[in-house]
Design a protein around this motif. Sequence first.
Motif, short mmCIF file in Angstrom:
data_model
loop_
_atom_site.label_atom_id
_atom_site.label_comp_id
_atom_site.label_asym_id
_atom_site.label_seq_id
_atom_site.Cartn_x
_atom_site.Cartn_y
_atom_site.Cartn_z
N ALA A 163 2.67 -14.39 -5.77
CA ALA A 163 4.12 -14.23 -5.73
C ALA A 163 4.48 -12.76 -5.50
CB ALA A 163 4.76 -14.73 -7.02
N VAL A 164 5.40 -12.52 -4.58
CA VAL A 164 5.80 -11.16 -4.21
C VAL A 164 7.32 -11.05 -4.32
CG1 VAL A 164 5.88 -9.46 -2.35
CG2 VAL A 164 3.86 -10.92 -2.62
N ALA A 165 7.79 -10.08 -5.12
CA ALA A 165 9.23 -9.79 -5.20
C ALA A 165 9.57 -8.91 -4.00
CB ALA A 165 9.55 -9.11 -6.51
N LEU A 166 10.16 -9.50 -2.97
CA LEU A 166 10.35 -8.79 -1.71
C LEU A 166 11.21 -7.54 -1.89
CD1 LEU A 166 9.83 -8.73 1.34
CD2 LEU A 166 11.89 -10.12 1.64
N GLY A 167 12.27 -7.62 -2.67
CA GLY A 167 13.15 -6.47 -2.85
C GLY A 167 12.42 -5.27 -3.45
N LYS A 168 11.64 -5.50 -4.50
CA LYS A 168 10.91 -4.40 -5.14
C LYS A 168 9.87 -3.82 -4.19
CE LYS A 168 11.47 -5.96 -9.93
NZ LYS A 168 12.33 -4.85 -10.34
N GLU A 169 9.21 -4.67 -3.42
CA GLU A 169 8.23 -4.19 -2.45
C GLU A 169 8.90 -3.32 -1.39
OE1 GLU A 169 4.75 -4.51 -2.02
OE2 GLU A 169 4.94 -4.94 -4.17
N LEU A 170 10.07 -3.75 -0.95
CA LEU A 170 10.78 -2.97 0.06
C LEU A 170 11.23 -1.62 -0.49
CD1 LEU A 170 12.83 -5.84 1.70
CD2 LEU A 170 11.09 -4.44 2.85
N ASP A 171 11.59 -1.56 -1.77
CA ASP A 171 11.93 -0.27 -2.39
C ASP A 171 10.77 0.71 -2.22
OD1 ASP A 171 14.39 -1.22 -3.22
OD2 ASP A 171 13.72 -1.69 -5.26
N LEU A 172 9.55 0.24 -2.50
CA LEU A 172 8.38 1.11 -2.41
C LEU A 172 8.05 1.44 -0.96
CD1 LEU A 172 6.06 2.55 -3.83
CD2 LEU A 172 4.78 0.39 -3.77
N ILE A 173 8.10 0.44 -0.08
CA ILE A 173 7.80 0.65 1.34
C ILE A 173 8.76 1.67 1.95
CG2 ILE A 173 7.94 -0.45 3.63
CD1 ILE A 173 6.80 -2.99 2.25
N LEU A 174 10.04 1.49 1.68
CA LEU A 174 11.05 2.37 2.28
C LEU A 174 11.02 3.77 1.66
CD1 LEU A 174 13.81 -0.31 2.68
CD2 LEU A 174 12.91 1.07 4.54
N PHE A 175 10.68 3.86 0.38
CA PHE A 175 10.54 5.18 -0.23
C PHE A 175 9.37 5.93 0.39
CE2 PHE A 175 9.07 8.02 -3.71
CZ PHE A 175 10.19 8.83 -3.78
N ARG A 176 8.25 5.25 0.54
CA ARG A 176 7.09 5.88 1.20
C ARG A 176 7.45 6.27 2.64
NH1 ARG A 176 2.30 1.70 -0.80
NH2 ARG A 176 1.69 2.87 -2.67
N THR A 177 8.17 5.39 3.31
CA THR A 177 8.63 5.69 4.67
C THR A 177 9.46 6.96 4.69
OG1 THR A 177 8.63 3.35 5.30
CG2 THR A 177 10.01 4.83 6.61
N ALA A 178 10.41 7.05 3.76
CA ALA A 178 11.31 8.21 3.71
C ALA A 178 10.56 9.50 3.42
CB ALA A 178 12.38 7.97 2.66
N LEU A 179 9.60 9.45 2.49
CA LEU A 179 8.83 10.65 2.17
C LEU A 179 8.01 11.12 3.37
CD1 LEU A 179 7.44 10.02 -1.43
CD2 LEU A 179 9.44 11.35 -0.76
N SER A 180 7.35 10.18 4.03
CA SER A 180 6.53 10.54 5.18
C SER A 180 7.37 11.09 6.31
CB SER A 180 5.74 9.31 5.65
OG SER A 180 4.99 9.60 6.81
N TRP A 181 8.50 10.44 6.58
CA TRP A 181 9.35 10.85 7.71
C TRP A 181 10.03 12.18 7.46
CZ3 TRP A 181 14.95 10.53 7.78
CH2 TRP A 181 15.51 10.82 9.05
N THR A 182 10.55 12.37 6.25
CA THR A 182 11.25 13.63 5.96
C THR A 182 10.29 14.78 5.74
OG1 THR A 182 11.33 13.15 3.58
CG2 THR A 182 13.24 12.47 4.92
N GLN A 183 9.02 14.46 5.40
CA GLN A 183 8.03 15.47 4.99
C GLN A 183 8.34 16.01 3.60
OE1 GLN A 183 5.19 17.16 7.30
NE2 GLN A 183 5.34 14.94 7.32
N ALA A 184 9.01 15.22 2.79
CA ALA A 184 9.28 15.60 1.40
C ALA A 184 7.97 15.62 0.63
CB ALA A 184 10.25 14.61 0.76
N PRO A 185 7.88 16.48 -0.40
CA PRO A 185 6.63 16.56 -1.17
C PRO A 185 6.34 15.26 -1.89
CG PRO A 185 8.40 17.78 -2.26
CD PRO A 185 8.91 17.40 -0.91
N VAL A 186 5.07 14.89 -1.93
CA VAL A 186 4.64 13.62 -2.53
C VAL A 186 3.82 13.92 -3.78
CG1 VAL A 186 3.29 11.52 -2.19
CG2 VAL A 186 4.58 12.50 -0.27
N ASP A 187 4.19 13.28 -4.87
CA ASP A 187 3.38 13.30 -6.09
C ASP A 187 2.83 11.89 -6.26
OD1 ASP A 187 2.38 13.26 -8.70
OD2 ASP A 187 3.79 14.79 -9.37
#
Length: 453
Positions: A163-187
């Motif tokens: 079982a996959v909670a699609l909304g929560k997964e998208l939060d993580l996917i889009l946050f990772r997307t945003a960090l990579s695209w903006t070049q924001a620092p990643v912890d």
Amino acid sequence: MIVQDTRPVQLEATGTPDRVVDYRGGGSRFWPPKIPRSPAFDETLSLMREGYGFLPRRFADLDTPIFRTRLMLRDVICMTGPIAARLIYDDARLTRVGAMPQTVLRLLQDRGSVQQLDGAAHRHRKALFVRILMEDKGSLDRLVATFRRQFLERVPDWSRMGAVALGKELDLILFRTALSWTQAPVDADLLEDDAALVADMIENAGHVGPRTFGTLFRRSLLERRFRAAFREIRRGKLTPMPGSPMAMLAGYRDVHGQLLSPTVAAVELINLIRPLVAIGRYIVFAALRFERHPQWKEILAEPDAERLTDFAEEVRRISPFFPFVGAVARASFDWKGYRIRRGQWLMLDLYGSCHAGEAFRAPDEFRPGRGVRRDEADYSFIPQGAGSTARGHRCPGEMATVEILKEAARLLAGVIDYEVPEQDLSVSLTTVPTGPTDGFIISGVRWRGMERA
């Protein structure tokens, strides 16, 4: 249980646009000579109870596109439709400063952000966001490609998870997307917590309580880390990729030729990241439409750019996302025979405007064939604002929203298969922001045709 939408649906993805009128700022609804007043003394609690339906219900009950009421003991003029949208988004006599409660401001924009500027300062700062999100096609292409990669990298995990909670997964996917695209620092140790924080900024913006203040505190810690990163860039100890949003924010000079302070740069970085994470809500609504109208999943299994756009734009039109937007009069002026006094609070109904029968036939039916499109001359289709993006307060992220939503629809329809187990998929319009009650759970995720695209 799964709540199915059994209303008729137009199957064609192309054809005559299903619009009642070609609204270009006009409108036939009667504007009364005097602004009617809702009878209640203060309707703050009613707004909290009724959510998205609060404004549309009163426009209908009072038979008017404009009325006065009080919210938080403050007089507000509420409006709907294209005439009002032109005023709220195009009139330089209005400002966004003071137009929203402090908790909402701090969660969604914060002090010093572009939305809190007016005149030349606003246009100059807004031009940076327009370049990043609209004019630089290579940047937009990289953003969509990054989202696709992050999405596909999660599919093997979904296959094992059950079982996959699609909304929560998208939060993580889009946050990772945003960090990579903006070049924001990643912890890496804080990645999932940070993704949940940004999702909570969106979730708690419509509420006041302990969770809201807890989210504000956690946001302050994220801002502190981003401030430190901008200081490191200024000292030459950190070098983001040239042309990346992080580099552009670090090197941006305002209308007076001054660099942004690390504090304001950190705020604006979050103002790039947070809206990208919010797109996940539209993607969940797209998945819900596939479940309610499975013929569209089959239609879009074979990529077609025009039909993908039709589908994505109709998802934006019909889905409850931003319910309304506010503005404040910077000076007294006359408008449509009404006296708008300096300091007057105004509120525009975004959700109701996109569901207006004057603009859309069968507005509560999902009809991608109506062919709505983002158009600066169209003041009726305004899920993310109206008017000019460069000159006004219209969201510069609309283009990115549509392109990511199209890519998500393509992935959900043509790249993976999944089941939707029994659950409550009803959407409450009393909760802001809202979504399917059980969050849209999927299971049995696999590559479509058991082959990776």
